[in-house]
Design an enzyme around this catalytic site. Structure first.
Site, PDB file in Angstrom:
ATOM      1  N   ASN A   9      -4.314  -9.453   3.340  1.00  0.00           N
ATOM      2  CA  ASN A   9      -3.596  -8.161   3.199  1.00  0.00           C
ATOM      3  C   ASN A   9      -1.958  -8.875   2.984  1.00  0.00           C
ATOM      4  OD1 ASN A   9      -2.029  -5.887   3.602  1.00  0.00           O
ATOM      5  ND2 ASN A   9      -2.934  -5.441   5.418  1.00  0.00           N
ATOM      6  N   ARG A  90      -6.374  -6.193   0.110  1.00  0.00           N
ATOM      7  CA  ARG A  90      -5.791  -4.828   0.336  1.00  0.00           C
ATOM      8  C   ARG A  90      -4.980  -4.769  -1.063  1.00  0.00           C
ATOM      9  NH1 ARG A  90      -0.638  -3.204   3.130  1.00  0.00           N
ATOM     10  NH2 ARG A  90      -0.674  -0.631   2.791  1.00  0.00           N
ATOM     11  N   HIS A 178      -1.973   4.406   1.993  1.00  0.00           N
ATOM     12  CA  HIS A 178      -2.525   4.065   3.602  1.00  0.00           C
ATOM     13  C   HIS A 178      -3.738   4.491   3.806  1.00  0.00           C
ATOM     14  CE1 HIS A 178       1.952   4.051   4.932  1.00  0.00           C
ATOM     15  NE2 HIS A 178       1.584   2.928   4.952  1.00  0.00           N
ATOM     16  N   ARG A 238      12.605   2.912   3.165  1.00  0.00           N
ATOM     17  CA  ARG A 238      12.390   3.895   1.802  1.00  0.00           C
ATOM     18  C   ARG A 238      12.869   5.278   2.035  1.00  0.00           C
ATOM     19  NH1 ARG A 238       6.183   2.288   1.355  1.00  0.00           N
ATOM     20  NH2 ARG A 238       6.566   0.764   2.676  1.00  0.00           N
ATOM     21  N   GLU A 377      -6.867  -2.155   9.430  1.00  0.00           N
ATOM     22  CA  GLU A 377      -7.204  -2.103   8.304  1.00  0.00           C
ATOM     23  C   GLU A 377      -7.980  -3.187   7.413  1.00  0.00           C
ATOM     24  OE1 GLU A 377      -2.892  -1.978   7.490  1.00  0.00           O
ATOM     25  OE2 GLU A 377      -2.856  -0.124   6.184  1.00  0.00           O
TER      26      GLU A 377
END
Ligand code: ADP
Length: 391
Positions: A9, A90, A178, A238, A377
């Site tokens: 990832n 990912r 996500h 962000r 994840e």
């Protein structure tokens, strides 16, 4: 014997990896990271209990191939009597065409070139290890797992922008991100709270990137992120949801170039920008006594509560909320402040449970049950990799 899977990832500031040596449904045997610390790159691998197994430093300019080669060699040296069956990655943006995990081949690598501009903060970093492993170990199967894929169940109305049709036909629409984390949460909820899992749930993935996902019976029907990972909640650096007129103003009146606007919206806004440069990191902001830090946290919380209201409307009601990721799992004051704004939903928080990061942080009589579930994840990437490679 189950296949041995390595997951990777890779983000803008770190490469996380995990080794599943006994099937994807068992905990990873090793988890590791390469990240920049001061002027160095540091590799750390830990066992199941979190004890360090190995550490190594490189100078900052070390090549990506050298890092990947080291991770691969280190992992293979530490496999007692097995060999790697595959590597799962990912990939943040899968665009319109990639709605399930896919085996990497030359055509997919070529397709990635078109996807890279869609997620400038992530995609290039996700794709670099895929290319590196393809160069270093061409025979090792690689599986790409897309963060957008989980949201392909969103109805067309939730995917559409109010823009001319031809843009939608060209793929300019809301995708959501996500997804690997939300898939994990949906699965955990099915195991631990099946009656809530089959109802209307909002999952809040609150990390450096942050989004909400409205799930009906475990499927995504709406989410706060859109075409890119800029949309929705205020994040570490962000901006989140923004009047598009601001971008026009910055370009037309302030004379900023497209690149300067992108840098501002992706890297200099969010908690970092609102706090006047104090930090993008929630821990630092909570600990600060500067008014601007408090205002950044206040805005983060306000927007989560507001979007929970919007997604409750998309779901036609609400049965459960799940907090996850770095802030969602650990920042009790943030969870408390979000829930304080949601009394109108019939939420009755249990402050003592929240302070202890308990699995359920609402009182038994609360109309909406609120849970904290640590996300994983890597476990989802490993599962997809195992299933896609096959026996
Ligand atoms: P990423 O999106 O990079 O995977 P994480 O999910 O690790 O990010 O989340 C990082 C965020 O979680 C940071 O803002 C960090 O400050 C926050 N965080 C981690 N631990 C805590 C804590 N104990 N209290 C408050 N915030 C925390």
């Amino acid at each position: 014997m189950p296949p041995i899977i390595l997951t990777i990832n890779a983000g803008s500031s770190s490469i996380k990896f995990a080794v599943f040596d006994n099937g994807a449904e068992r905990p990873a045997a090793v988890r590791g990271i390469v990240e920049s610390i001061a002027s160095k790159l540091r590799f750390v691998a830990r066992d199941k209990e979190g004890r360090p197994l190995a550490e190594r430093d490189w100078p900052r300019g070390a090549s990506f191939d050298a890092l990947l080669q080291y991770i691969l060699s280190w992992v293979e040296e530490h496999l007692d009597d097995g060999r790697l069956a595959g590597v799962g990655h990912r990939v943040v943006h899968g665009g319109c065409d990639h709605i399930k995990p896919e085996r990497v081949d030359a055509a997919l690598i070529k397709a990635f070139d078109r996807l890279a501009p869609l997620a400038p903060l992530h995609e290039a970093h996700n794709l670099a290890p895929i290319r590196a492993v393809a160069r270093l170990r061409p025979d090792l199967p690689q599986i790409a797992c897309f963060d957008t894929a989980f949201h392909h169940t969103m109805p067309p109305v939730a995917r559409r922008f109010g823009l001319p049709r031809e843009l939608e036909n060209a793929g300019i629409r809301r995708y959501g991100f996500h997804g690997l984390s939300y898939e994990y949460i949906a699965g955990k909820l099915r195991e631990t709270a099946p009656s809530i899992a089959s109802g209307r749930v909002i999952a809040a993935h609150l990390g450096n990137g942050a989004s909400l996902c409205a799930m009906a019976n475990g499927q995504s029907i709406d989410t706060t992120m859109g075409f890119t990972t800029l949309d929705g909640l205020v994040m570490g650096t962000r901006c989140g949801n923004l009047d598009p007129g601001v971008i026009l103003f910055l370009q037309q009146e302030r004379g900023l170039t497209a690149g300067e606007v992108a840098d501002m919206l992706y890297r200099r806004s969010g908690l970092l920008g609102v706090s006047g440069g104090i930090a993008s990191d929630m821990r630092t902001l909570i600990a600060s006594d500067d008014r601007r830090a408090a205002e950044a946290v206040e805005l983060f919380v306000f927007r989560i509560a507001r979007e929970i209201g919007a997604l409750t409307s998309s779901l036609g009601g609400l049965d459960g909320i799940v907090f996850t990721a770095g802030i969602g799992e650990n920042a009790a004051p943030v969870r408390k402040a979000v829930l304080a704004g949601l009394g109108w939903l019939g939420i009755e928080p249990d402050d003592a449970a929240n302070d202890k990061h308990a699995a359920i942080i609402t009182a038994p009589q609360s109309r909406v049950e609120v849970r904290v579930i640590p996300t994983d994840e890597e476990a989802i990437i490993a599962r997809h990799t195992e299933q896609t490679i096959g026996p």
